[in-house]
Write an enzyme that holds these catalytic residues in place. Structure first.
Site, PDB file in Angstrom:
ATOM      1  N   TYR A   1      42.385  33.334  33.059  1.00  0.00           N
ATOM      2  CA  TYR A   1      42.719  32.201  32.180  1.00  0.00           C
ATOM      3  C   TYR A   1      44.273  32.739  31.875  1.00  0.00           C
ATOM      4  CZ  TYR A   1      40.018  28.937  33.554  1.00  0.00           C
ATOM      5  OH  TYR A   1      38.562  27.643  34.239  1.00  0.00           O
TER       6      TYR A   1
ATOM      7  N   ASP B   1      12.162  48.730  40.112  1.00  0.00           N
ATOM      8  CA  ASP B   1      10.769  48.023  41.063  1.00  0.00           C
ATOM      9  C   ASP B   1      11.161  49.473  41.671  1.00  0.00           C
ATOM     10  OD1 ASP B   1      11.027  45.793  39.900  1.00  0.00           O
ATOM     11  OD2 ASP B   1      12.621  45.109  41.564  1.00  0.00           O
TER      12      ASP B   1
END
Lengths: 712, 381
Positions: B113, B261
């Site tokens: 911004y 995992d």
């Protein structure tokens, strides 16, 4: 069947009693479609066409720059809204040499009377049917005689003659014959506000412009409508092919009701006739752009030279039929009693020298002393065969008057509002022993409709051909040319698609029309080949221009991208280290300009280095400077229009000021491009204030138009 | 993240920060000077940027980390594909100088911004989205040779920590034993000037892939029972998480065990934690943990733990391709254990999530699986 016995027996005698001459006039009165009077709309057009053709021919033969005025008056202006036809009075006035009194009846009152049929010379009319047929059509539909005014000698009164043709005798009956000073007719100057305005400026039917001349008035049942195949289109095209002529059209106050099955009433975009926006300007500054004043359309004169005078030629041995040869032999015997074949061959044919004549004589086992009278039909047939096999020089071509590259461009420029014009004129060639010459011109871009098929405008001996386009050799040559080579779209075996007008002109001592109504050129291989070559020449010029334009567009985009960010960069650097932002901006901008100019020289589509050839440097090319218009740009309101018109006028003015009559075309644009060519790209680099050009941004290395910014 | 004015930091630390800021500022000014000098001399301004790509990444076998090579690319203004990025680089450089001057920091989004406005005279915005801005900031990090925090920029918080350790974060003492169910959110900048370790009783760190598994461990008070620190990185761990793990490893000598995992993604996460990543290769020396250990989930667990078919997730083509790529990484290629591990996964034809162990029992993973593996020292290096 039961009456069979009672019916009087038809015998050879009774039949003979009914057999009699059919007057040519009677024949055509019944077969008016053969002459182009098939329907009311076409009748109106044909009448104008025949009169204008005659006027142009007459002016040119007399060495006068043609000034022709066509006035169409609606005599039933209060008819119902849906009435499809009306009674019109057509008047065509020219500034030609006029017609001597005793010939008036023959010229206007007889069919098949003319000076053009019997000779091999390039002219608009050929058969001598036209204007008399128009008069006859008028007489048949309205009962009104044809009105002729002609002033063969300046400063002497004009003849005022009213003629009604007797179809049975093929002779005209004069109903009024008097002398008058009212030429051109004062009445025509007071017709409409437009004519009054132009007349007050001395630009309309001013007697000083018509020291001699002829005016023909025909009243007829007709239908006036704009669009394809209209009087407007005919005159527009005539103006293009005859840039040396000034033509004025006063159309009737209203169009006829449309007919659904009427072909081509649709008005094409990109027509030359334009709104009155320019007419308010000084007419001297805009000499070559069609103007309209209060409904009066003026097609101005684009060039000041008449087409070169053409010579009449003798037929070429390869260009005649056996029957004609027999007739020629007979005619020769009639005029030169006891004349020899040897002399006949040399006198009555072109390209037959003394030695070729002896060769022909020996070929049919005759000697140089053999008399024409002694030639039997079998021998004549042998001679005809010898003609076909002989090696002869092609016929001379000084009988042809091509329009010429410069005049073609001037004609297109005033009639078609485009941005690119190219023209090419081929060398003369021969079909069936008859010389002909093909010329082509194209106009591209500008205000022409981008998404329609190209418009083909066809001319034969400077006469526009308005009907039977697809039967015409020129149309076939356009569809057979591969326009895709020149960066245009083209569906298979069709016209190319794009903002394009293609003009083809055939000049010949005898144009082979497919029918008497002279609507389409017959499809000879020799002719079509020349047409294609001419089109390809124009196409190559267009292709070069389109490539250049695409390059310029790319360059402008590149520059836009750089320039856009330079300001931001300068500000940011200034904020970091205090460098003078303005100095930095100027330095970067100067580099951006330099770099885009250099980069542009270096790459083409394939990234190869290429020479920077300016398409405007080619022969026979005019470019109206408006390259910012995107390819495929529509015909919507163009903010650059005035600029383009101005630019066009400049070009024409430049062409006219250069005195060498031909081939100076390349110099005018080049001189211009030298002056502004290098500086020109800067124009595109300016920040786009109008927002006409889409903003571009980088996405994945490609430039894509930026959408209106949305919310983040 | 603004620094508190009444910061009770040591004077030497403040001095160090000031020196660091001055150094960064000078580098930015040097960059701008180079641009201005070239431009005014009518030469094309260029910004040299080290290449952040696999081609410019070197596997340092000795240090066992990925490092950035010497190759650089030039960002040119007069290049259609680079002009806008050149402008953006200048804008962000200027913004960072502002930040340093104001002694404030901004998030990546904040920087987007700060640099965002409409390019003068057009309707185009300076940045299309935050991704463009983030990329430019990474470019600046490498071309200025300054780390993100040195540019006064931080990323979104990501990752959680809990366990037997007390730290000081921006002067506040934080006892990570008393962080409830939510845990301590790991900030993006965990450098010693922001976070100091005060007291640590833990003997190791267990890093799990996702907060769901982390929640399971926390609820079972695993870190209390086993005297450790429990962290998670929300999938691919951020720089802050990796830097914190690296500091725990190097400064407190805590071993780092990873529970991820059994799929190419889990293997890749481990690879990044252990060796560093390609895009951040320039920071590997303070992010990579060559000693990190992979305790699960392993391909063999399907049989070893007696899992049911239900936990299988078939490998798709992409997974297979990715697995082969990972197996070819030099640090995996030379490791027989890893070759076997990936081979077996490919042979199995399926992958498994850590959560699949829950099919055995809710607390199987915390009470049996991990303790057993740790005890048996059954892990992959």
């Amino acid at each position: 069947m039961s009456k069979k016995d009672t019916a009087p027996k038809v015998t050879a005698e009774t039949m003979a009693a009914r057999q009699r001459d059919i007057s040519v006039s009677e024949f055509f009165a019944k077969n008016r479609h053969l002459l182009g009077f098939d329907n009311p709309r076409k009748a109106l057009l044909t009448t104008v066409k025949e009169a204008v053709d005659n006027s142009l021919d007459a002016c040119e033969e007399a060495g006068i720059l043609p000034d022709i005025t066509v006035v169409i008056e609606d005599l039933q202006p209060d008819r119902g809204r849906d009435v499809k036809q009306s009674r019109y009075r057509i008047t065509v006035v020219d500034n030609g040499p006029g017609i001597v009194r005793k010939q008036v009846e023959n010229v206007f009152g007889r069919l098949l009377f003319g000076s053009k049929f019997h000779r091999l010379k390039m002219s608009r009319g050929q058969q001598g049917i036209g204007i008399s047929a128009a008069g006859m059509y008028g007489l048949i539909t309205t009962g009104k005689p044809m009105l002729i005014q002609t002033r063969p000698k300046a400063n002497q009164p004009a003849h005022h003659i009213e003629l009604a043709m007797n179809t049975k005798t093929n002779r005209a009956e004069v109903t009024v014959d008097e002398e008058t000073e009212d030429f051109p007719l004062q009445r025509l100057r007071n017709l409409t506000p437009g004519t009054r305005e132009l007349a007050s400026r001395g630009e309309y039917l001013s007697p000083k412009d018509y020291p001699t001349g002829t005016s023909v008035t025909v009243e007829l049942e007709g239908r006036y409508q704009k669009g394809r195949g209209s009087v407007d289109e005919f005159l527009e095209l005539t103006a293009i092919a005859n840039p040396h002529a000034r033509i004025t059209l006063v159309p009737p106050s209203r169009e006829s009701a449309a007919e659904e099955d009427d072909p081509g009433t649709k008005n094409r975009a990109g027509k030359g006739a334009t709104p009155a926006d320019i007419s308010t300007e000084d007419p001297q500054a805009a000499p070559a752009v069609t103007t309209e004043t209060g409904g009066v359309v003026v097609f101005p004169r684009g060039v000041q030279e008449l087409p070169p005078e053409t010579k009449e030629i003798q037929p070429h041995p390869k260009g005649i039929e056996l029957g004609i040869l027999l007739q020629m032999l007979k005619d020769y015997e009639a005029t030169e009693k006891g004349g020899t074949l040897y002399n006949f061959l040399q006198e009555k044919f072109c390209r037959v020298s003394a030695s070729t004549a002896s060769e022909f004589c020996s070929a049919i086992k005759a000697t140089s002393r053999t008399k024409v009278a002694d030639i039997e039909p079998p021998q004549a047939e042998l001679l005809y065969k010898a003609f076909q096999e002989a090696k002869l020089a092609p016929p001379p071509t000084d009988c042809l008057a091509p329009i010429g590259v410069r005049q073609l461009l001037a004609g297109m420029l005033k009639g078609v509002r485009a941005e690119f014009y190219a023209a090419s004129s081929r060398e003369a060639e021969v079909y069936r022993g008859r010389p002909f010459q093909i010329e082509a011109a194209i106009a591209f871009g500008g205000e022409l409709a981008a998404d329609e098929s190209a418009r083909v405008i066809r001319f034969a001996n400077r006469v526009p051909l308005l009907f039977q386009q697809s039967a015409c050799s020129s149309f076939k040559s356009v569809t057979e040319t591969n326009w895709r080579n020149y960066d245009l779209q083209q569906p298979r075996e069709s016209l190319p698609i794009g903002p394009l007008v293609i003009m083809i002109h055939m000049a010949s001592v005898w144009v082979p029309f497919t029918s008497e109504s002279k609507e389409a050129i017959a499809d000879y291989d020799e002719i079509r080949k020349e047409m294609k070559l001419a089109l390809m020449e124009c196409g190559r010029k267009l292709g070069a221009y389109l490539k250049k334009r695409a390059r310029m567009k790319r360059e402008a985009e590149r520059r836009d991208v750089f320039q856009k960010y330079i300001g931001e960069i300068s500000k940011a650097i200034n904020a970091i280290n205090g460098t003078d932002a303005k100095a930095l901006y100027d330095a970067l901008l100067a580099q951006a300009k330099k770099r885009t100019a250099i980069a542009d020289l270096q790459l083409d589509e394939d990234g190869k280095r290429i020479k920077d050839e300016d398409p405007a440097d080619q022969d026979g090319v005019i470019i109206v400077d408006a390259p910012s218009a995107p390819i495929g740009g529509g015909t919507a309101a163009d903010p650059f229009a005035p600029t383009k018109a101005e630019a066009a006028r400049l070009k024409v003015a430049a062409m006219q000021n250069d005195e060498p009559p031909l081939l100076d075309v390349k110099q005018a644009p080049r001189a211009k491009s030298k002056g502004s060519g290098k500086a020109e790209p800067a124009k595109h680099a300016e920040p786009d204030k109008g927002g006409a050009k889409p903003k571009m941004r980088l996405v994945g290395g490609k430039l894509v138009p930026v959408e209106e910014p949305g919310l983040f | 993240m603004a620094k508190k004015p009444a910061d009770p930091k040591g004077g030497s630390l403040t001095t160090r920060i000031k020196e660091r800021d001055a150094r960064t500022r000078n580098r930015i000014v040097d960059l701008a000077d180079a641009v201005a000098e070239k431009a005014l001399a009518m030469r094309e301004p260029k910004i040299e940027i080290p290449i952040r790509a696999k081609s410019n990444t070197i596997w340092n076998k000795k240090q066992r980390v990925l490092q950035m090579g010497q190759a650089t690319s030039e960002r040119e203004l007069f290049n259609l594909n680079q002009a806008k990025q050149f402008m953006q680089t200048c804008l962000h450089a200027s913004s960072i100088k502002d930040l340093i001057g104001a002694e404030k920091t901004l998030s990546l989004r904040g920087m987007f911004y700060k640099g965002l406005h409409t390019v003068a005279g057009t309707k185009e915005k300076t940045f299309t989205d935050q991704d463009e801005s983030d990329g430019i900031l990474e470019d600046l990090e490498v071309s200025l040779g300054a780390l993100r925090e040195e540019l006064h920029i931080f990323a979104k918080k990501k990752g959680t920590m809990i366990g037997n350790i007390t730290i000081i974060d921006s002067g506040d003492e934080i006892d990570c034993r008393r962080m409830g169910s939510g845990g301590y959110a790991i900030p993006s900048i965990v450098e010693p000037d922001v976070i100091q370790f005060k007291k640590c009783d833990a003997k190791f760190v267990l890093h799990v892939e996702k907060d769901t598994v982390w929640g399971r461990f926390n609820e079972d008070k695993f870190w209390q029972k086993h005297n450790c620190i429990l962290t998670e990185g929300g999938g691919q761990p951020s720089r802050g998480v990796r830097r914190l793990l690296q500091r725990l490893n190097t400064e407190l000598n805590l071993p780092i065990y990873c529970l991820l995992d059994c799929d190419p993604w889990g293997h890749y996460i481990f690879s990044v934690i252990k060796q560093g990543s390609i895009s951040l290769a320039f920071e590997s020396n303070r992010l990579a943990i060559p000693e990190a250990k992979f305790i699960g989930v392993r391909s063999k667990d399907y049989k070893e733990c007696g899992l049911t078919d239900d936990v299988q997730i078939a490998l798709n083509d992409n997974d297979t391709k990715r697995a082969k790529e990972i197996a070819a990484y030099p640090w995996f290629a030379e490791h027989k254990g890893w070759q076997k591990e990936i081979d077996l996964m490919l042979k199995n034809g399926f992958k498994m999530e850590v959560e699949s162990l829950i099919t055995k029992d809710i607390s199987y993973v915390t009470e049996e699986y991990v303790p057993q593996r740790l005890k048996a020292k059954d892990w992959l290096e």
